[in-house]
Design a protein around this motif. Structure first.
Motif, PDB file in Angstrom:
ATOM      1  N   THR A 137      13.649 -33.139   7.146  1.00 15.36           N
ATOM      2  CA  THR A 137      12.188 -32.411   7.137  1.00 15.36           C
ATOM      3  C   THR A 137      12.708 -31.042   7.536  1.00 15.36           C
ATOM      4  O   THR A 137      13.037 -30.937   8.511  1.00 15.36           O
ATOM      5  N   GLN A 138      12.211 -29.981   6.934  1.00 12.65           N
ATOM      6  CA  GLN A 138      12.402 -28.545   7.151  1.00 12.65           C
ATOM      7  C   GLN A 138      10.969 -27.658   6.911  1.00 12.65           C
ATOM      8  O   GLN A 138      10.187 -28.137   6.172  1.00 12.65           O
ATOM      9  N   TYR A 139      10.563 -26.884   8.186  1.00 16.53           N
ATOM     10  CA  TYR A 139       9.562 -26.075   8.085  1.00 16.53           C
ATOM     11  C   TYR A 139      10.086 -24.584   8.249  1.00 16.53           C
ATOM     12  O   TYR A 139      10.916 -24.452   9.258  1.00 16.53           O
ATOM     13  N   THR A 140       9.837 -23.745   7.375  1.00 16.38           N
ATOM     14  CA  THR A 140      10.279 -22.380   7.765  1.00 16.38           C
ATOM     15  C   THR A 140       9.066 -21.265   7.202  1.00 16.38           C
ATOM     16  O   THR A 140       8.094 -21.613   6.677  1.00 16.38           O
ATOM     17  N   GLY A 141       9.095 -20.365   8.124  1.00 18.09           N
ATOM     18  CA  GLY A 141       8.117 -19.296   7.956  1.00 18.09           C
ATOM     19  C   GLY A 141       8.877 -17.776   8.324  1.00 18.09           C
ATOM     20  O   GLY A 141       9.642 -17.976   9.000  1.00 18.09           O
ATOM     21  N   ASP A 142       8.524 -16.870   7.200  1.00 18.84           N
ATOM     22  CA  ASP A 142       8.918 -15.496   7.438  1.00 18.84           C
ATOM     23  C   ASP A 142       7.707 -14.541   7.411  1.00 18.84           C
ATOM     24  O   ASP A 142       6.744 -14.655   6.361  1.00 18.84           O
ATOM     25  N   LEU A 143       7.788 -13.606   8.160  1.00 16.71           N
ATOM     26  CA  LEU A 143       6.792 -12.543   8.198  1.00 16.71           C
ATOM     27  C   LEU A 143       7.335 -11.100   8.177  1.00 16.71           C
ATOM     28  O   LEU A 143       8.153 -10.907   9.094  1.00 16.71           O
ATOM     29  N   GLN A 144       6.838 -10.205   7.498  1.00 15.93           N
ATOM     30  CA  GLN A 144       7.743  -8.914   7.573  1.00 15.93           C
ATOM     31  C   GLN A 144       6.528  -8.029   7.323  1.00 15.93           C
ATOM     32  O   GLN A 144       5.621  -7.914   6.388  1.00 15.93           O
ATOM     33  N   TYR A 145       6.627  -7.025   8.121  1.00 18.36           N
ATOM     34  CA  TYR A 145       5.750  -5.838   7.905  1.00 18.36           C
ATOM     35  C   TYR A 145       6.553  -4.382   7.850  1.00 18.36           C
ATOM     36  O   TYR A 145       7.619  -4.311   8.525  1.00 18.36           O
ATOM     37  N   THR A 146       6.249  -3.544   7.120  1.00 12.89           N
ATOM     38  CA  THR A 146       7.030  -2.176   6.725  1.00 12.89           C
ATOM     39  C   THR A 146       6.035  -1.163   6.705  1.00 12.89           C
ATOM     40  O   THR A 146       5.078  -1.358   5.971  1.00 12.89           O
ATOM     41  N   TRP A 147       6.382  -0.022   7.420  1.00 13.57           N
ATOM     42  CA  TRP A 147       5.536   1.167   7.500  1.00 13.57           C
ATOM     43  C   TRP A 147       6.408   2.125   6.931  1.00 13.57           C
ATOM     44  O   TRP A 147       7.602   2.495   7.539  1.00 13.57           O
ATOM     45  N   SER A 148       5.965   2.916   6.151  1.00  3.60           N
ATOM     46  CA  SER A 148       6.647   4.240   5.575  1.00  3.60           C
ATOM     47  C   SER A 148       5.925   5.368   5.719  1.00  3.60           C
ATOM     48  O   SER A 148       4.794   5.457   5.332  1.00  3.60           O
ATOM     49  N   HIS A 149       6.432   6.513   6.377  1.00  7.11           N
ATOM     50  CA  HIS A 149       5.575   7.652   6.417  1.00  7.11           C
ATOM     51  C   HIS A 149       6.556   9.170   6.194  1.00  7.11           C
ATOM     52  O   HIS A 149       7.461   8.983   7.171  1.00  7.11           O
ATOM     53  N   LYS A 150       6.699   9.654   5.159  1.00  2.00           N
ATOM     54  CA  LYS A 150       7.553  10.859   4.974  1.00  2.00           C
ATOM     55  C   LYS A 150       8.659  10.319   5.082  1.00  2.00           C
ATOM     56  O   LYS A 150       9.328   9.671   4.249  1.00  2.00           O
ATOM     57  N   GLY A 176       0.756  -1.143   0.099  1.00  2.00           N
ATOM     58  CA  GLY A 176      -0.066  -0.141  -0.019  1.00  2.00           C
ATOM     59  C   GLY A 176       0.716   1.452  -0.114  1.00  2.00           C
ATOM     60  O   GLY A 176       2.083   1.231   0.205  1.00  2.00           O
ATOM     61  N   ARG A 177       0.242   2.302   0.140  1.00  2.00           N
ATOM     62  CA  ARG A 177       1.006   3.681   0.251  1.00  2.00           C
ATOM     63  C   ARG A 177       2.027   3.779   1.279  1.00  2.00           C
ATOM     64  O   ARG A 177       2.999   4.297   1.495  1.00  2.00           O
ATOM     65  N   GLU A 178       1.453   3.443   2.522  1.00  5.18           N
ATOM     66  CA  GLU A 178       2.334   3.538   3.626  1.00  5.18           C
ATOM     67  C   GLU A 178       2.901   2.026   4.428  1.00  5.18           C
ATOM     68  O   GLU A 178       3.598   2.029   5.136  1.00  5.18           O
ATOM     69  N   HIS A 179       1.866   0.929   3.941  1.00  7.28           N
ATOM     70  CA  HIS A 179       1.936  -0.136   4.804  1.00  7.28           C
ATOM     71  C   HIS A 179       2.362  -1.281   3.748  1.00  7.28           C
ATOM     72  O   HIS A 179       1.614  -1.348   2.540  1.00  7.28           O
ATOM     73  N   GLU A 180       3.052  -2.296   4.058  1.00  5.06           N
ATOM     74  CA  GLU A 180       3.002  -3.375   3.279  1.00  5.06           C
ATOM     75  C   GLU A 180       3.576  -4.782   4.064  1.00  5.06           C
ATOM     76  O   GLU A 180       4.235  -4.274   5.185  1.00  5.06           O
ATOM     77  N   TRP A 181       3.166  -5.718   3.657  1.00  3.81           N
ATOM     78  CA  TRP A 181       3.469  -6.996   4.541  1.00  3.81           C
ATOM     79  C   TRP A 181       3.589  -8.260   3.675  1.00  3.81           C
ATOM     80  O   TRP A 181       2.926  -8.296   2.588  1.00  3.81           O
ATOM     81  N   GLN A 182       4.473  -9.036   4.145  1.00  2.00           N
ATOM     82  CA  GLN A 182       4.683 -10.356   3.189  1.00  2.00           C
ATOM     83  C   GLN A 182       4.684 -11.502   4.335  1.00  2.00           C
ATOM     84  O   GLN A 182       5.530 -11.530   5.214  1.00  2.00           O
ATOM     85  N   LEU A 183       4.052 -12.640   3.971  1.00  2.83           N
ATOM     86  CA  LEU A 183       4.176 -13.893   4.571  1.00  2.83           C
ATOM     87  C   LEU A 183       4.584 -14.782   3.687  1.00  2.83           C
ATOM     88  O   LEU A 183       4.144 -15.021   2.395  1.00  2.83           O
ATOM     89  N   SER A 184       5.799 -15.822   4.015  1.00  4.70           N
ATOM     90  CA  SER A 184       6.258 -16.838   3.304  1.00  4.70           C
ATOM     91  C   SER A 184       6.405 -18.127   4.191  1.00  4.70           C
ATOM     92  O   SER A 184       6.847 -18.153   5.156  1.00  4.70           O
ATOM     93  N   LEU A 185       5.887 -19.100   3.464  1.00  7.54           N
ATOM     94  CA  LEU A 185       5.868 -20.305   4.215  1.00  7.54           C
ATOM     95  C   LEU A 185       6.410 -21.663   3.262  1.00  7.54           C
ATOM     96  O   LEU A 185       6.206 -21.515   2.016  1.00  7.54           O
ATOM     97  N   ALA A 186       7.167 -22.467   3.850  1.00 10.14           N
ATOM     98  CA  ALA A 186       7.974 -23.517   3.076  1.00 10.14           C
ATOM     99  C   ALA A 186       8.096 -24.696   3.944  1.00 10.14           C
ATOM    100  O   ALA A 186       8.182 -24.975   5.114  1.00 10.14           O
ATOM    101  N   ARG A 187       7.937 -26.028   3.185  1.00 12.55           N
ATOM    102  CA  ARG A 187       8.180 -27.189   3.901  1.00 12.55           C
ATOM    103  C   ARG A 187       8.950 -28.050   2.714  1.00 12.55           C
ATOM    104  O   ARG A 187       8.707 -28.218   1.390  1.00 12.55           O
ATOM    105  N   ASN A 188      10.227 -28.345   3.181  1.00 15.86           N
ATOM    106  CA  ASN A 188      11.317 -29.154   2.306  1.00 15.86           C
ATOM    107  C   ASN A 188      11.481 -30.324   2.913  1.00 15.86           C
ATOM    108  O   ASN A 188      11.729 -30.661   4.142  1.00 15.86           O
ATOM    109  N   PHE A 189      11.550 -31.364   1.926  1.00 18.18           N
ATOM    110  CA  PHE A 189      11.623 -32.825   2.550  1.00 18.18           C
ATOM    111  C   PHE A 189      12.504 -33.612   1.623  1.00 18.18           C
ATOM    112  O   PHE A 189      12.437 -33.345   0.419  1.00 18.18           O
ATOM    113  N   PHE A 190      13.450 -34.333   2.489  1.00 21.83           N
ATOM    114  CA  PHE A 190      14.170 -35.350   1.644  1.00 21.83           C
ATOM    115  C   PHE A 190      14.165 -36.610   2.412  1.00 21.83           C
ATOM    116  O   PHE A 190      14.438 -36.623   3.533  1.00 21.83           O
ATOM    117  N   ALA A 191      14.058 -37.660   1.536  1.00 21.75           N
ATOM    118  CA  ALA A 191      13.710 -38.962   1.961  1.00 21.75           C
ATOM    119  C   ALA A 191      15.046 -39.771   2.461  1.00 21.75           C
ATOM    120  O   ALA A 191      14.952 -40.943   2.941  1.00 21.75           O
TER     121      ALA A 191
END
Length: 525
Positions: free
Chosen positions: A179-192, A146-161
């Motif tokens: 077996t791997q589980y990863t998660g990332d959450l990012q939030y950014t606020w911009s103003h002037k 958005g103009r001042e706000h942005e966010w992003q969520l990323s999720l992953a599952r990696n498997f090796f037998a």
């Protein structure tokens, strides 16, 4: 600081874009570094992947995530396989000591992973990856801009037998299931003139080491081991730009790292299991890290860019494998640099003053220079001093099991290194052809290098010790050609390592090459 193109930087920066990462079908950082000059990736079926730069071990390579130091070293290395690339837009690599700017553990170089940010109002993606050796991965992301706000969520599952070279049906496998589980959450606020970013990253990994079956007339059993890793990163970055010339950046992070080992005796008939009680069979190691960093940069003075900063790092370890179980250390530093631009010449002297809770004060200088012969040719020369304090494990480790006795050494001295670099880069356009060439030479000398010393011929008893010196010389030549969607690159290099207390003189020859073509009409990556 103001971003500049890599060829305009006083540092020799190697940057891999998100497009190149996708073209290589890279899942984790080790998949990318396998194709880079001077990056030697090694793999361990329990400890994961590690790298060294120009023959300097991974304990001297600083891994950053959005400028935040990543903690959780095993045997001195960050496991590259734990650094997922599903939300990374570029990877920046600088070879040679960066101790002035990034402190300890940056004597060999720095690798910085930069995460993506949403470009459209709403974004979403879903990706899968399958490989015939038993890899099945899936990841997805969603974001808002958005103009001042942005966010992003990323999720992953990696498997090796898991994998064994003889395709055996036995439960024991040479390369362990993971077996791997990863998660990332990012939030950014911009103003002037303000920008505030909150970043959270979580990793959960499980490695299963199934033992060889033991079968006799009375029972059938096996000893199984499970290694679980958890890493949590919480970071907040604040940027304030009061005018066009000045900028303040404050980055504060908190990290938790768990490494849990459990060993069980499993009944292969009833499938019940119970924990074993030998030394080292059950262990939980917990490390906590706090990193506080701030910089002020200004371009007020004509033809001079200045950077001033501070950094504070505190680490605490809690493990039965550490002497007295709980150990901690802290480090504080102030640093500064000035980039002087008289005409075609750029010079950047810099200095860092560090106070370490166990090794007191240390001064780390560096001088980088860049001369532009013309628009297409650049010459770089630099000298940098490196510094690395021993880690908590190198000082206080007491790792004892059925096959190993590895001890720390509280009398270790810090590593100090000297790095000299000379490089020439040239780019030229010939019609639709885009060509580039680079020739680079490096000299590295590390004093009091920390290494494991063997105290008997059976390699059972080992203890960390300082080597008198480690020296090597590196020579690299790289070339690339681009024509519309076609890209070809090749490189060759030699590393000459001088004799040390524990290794003979030797040399390493390296050759790399790649060819790619992008079908633009199909809009492929």
């Amino acid at each position: 600081t103001v971003p500049v193109m890599a060829k305009q930087s006083v540092y020799k920066v190697n940057t891999l874009s998100g497009t190149e990462i996708h073209q290589r079908a890279a899942v984790s950082l080790n998949d990318v570094l396998n194709y880079e000059m001077n990056q030697f990736v090694s793999n361990d079926n329990i400890l994961g992947s590690s790298t060294n730069i120009s023959g300097i071990g991974g304990q001297n390579v600083k891994i950053l995530l959005n400028g935040i130091p990543v903690m959780g070293r095993e045997n001195g290395n960050i496991d590259l396989g734990q650094l997922n690339l599903n939300n990374i837009k570029r990877v920046e690599m600088i070879q040679g000591p960066m101790s002035v700017i990034y402190g300890s553990n940056a004597l060999g170089g720095v690798i910085n992973l930069i995460t993506t940010t949403p470009r459209k109002k709403y974004t979403a993606s879903l990706n899968t990856y399958c490989e015939s050796i038993g890899k099945y991965n899936i990841n997805g992301s969603a974001g808002f801009h958005g103009r001042e706000h942005e966010w992003q969520l990323s999720l992953a599952r990696n498997f090796f037998a898991g994998w064994s070279p003889n395709d055996s049906v036995d439960r024991f496998q040479l390369w362990k299931p993971k077996t791997q589980y990863t998660g990332d959450l990012q939030y950014t606020w911009s103003h002037k003139r303000w920008k505030w970013n909150s970043y959270t990253s979580y990793l959960h990994e499980k490695i299963t080491n199934k033992g060889v079956p033991v079968i006799n007339p009375y029972e059938g059993y096996a000893f199984d081991e499970y290694y679980r890793t958890q890493r949590l990163i919480e970071a907040v970055t604040t940027q304030y730009k009061p005018n066009e010339n000045d900028q303040f950046v404050f980055t504060n992070s908190y990290q938790l790292y768990y490494r849990i080992k459990n060993r069980f005796k499993k009944n292969l008939v009833t499938l019940t299991e119970f924990p074993t009680s030998s030394v080292g069979d059950q262990d939980t190691s917990r490390f906590t890290d706090i990193n506080l960093r701030g910089t002020y940069s200004t371009t007020r003075i004509k033809k001079i860019d200045m950077l001033l900063g501070y950094e504070y790092a505190w680490e605490k370890g809690n493990s039965y494998k550490l002497a007295d179980q709980i150990q901690s250390m802290q480090e504080g530093a102030v640093f500064g640099s000035a980039t002087i631009k008289p005409g075609r010449l750029q010079m950047q002297p810099s200095l860092r003053y560090t106070y370490h809770s166990r090794y007191h004060s240390n001064l780390t200088p560096a001088v980088h220079a860049r001369y532009e012969f013309g628009e297409h040719t650049q010459l770089r020369a630099s000298y940098a001093r490196g510094f690395r304090a021993p880690t908590l494990k190198e000082l206080y480790l007491q790792f004892i099991d059925q096959n190993h006795t590895i001890l720390g050494n509280p009398d270790l001295k810090p590593e100090k290194g000297d790095h000299v670099e000379l490089g020439l880069d040239h780019q030229k356009n010939i019609g639709k052809w885009v060509t580039s060439y680079s020739l680079n030479a490096y000299y590295n000398a590390i004093h009091d290098l920390i290494a494991l010393a063997v105290f008997n011929n059976h390699s059972v008893l080992r203890q960390y010790a300082n080597l008198d010196h480690y020296r090597n010389r590196v020579l690299n030549l790289k070339a690339s050609v681009q024509y519309e969607g076609l890209t070809c690159s090749a490189g060759a290099g030699e590393i000459f390592v001088e004799k040390t207390d524990v290794t003979p003189a030797h040399q390493i020859t390296e050759c790399t090459g790649s060819v790619s073509y992008r079908f633009r009409r199909w809009n492929t990556m």
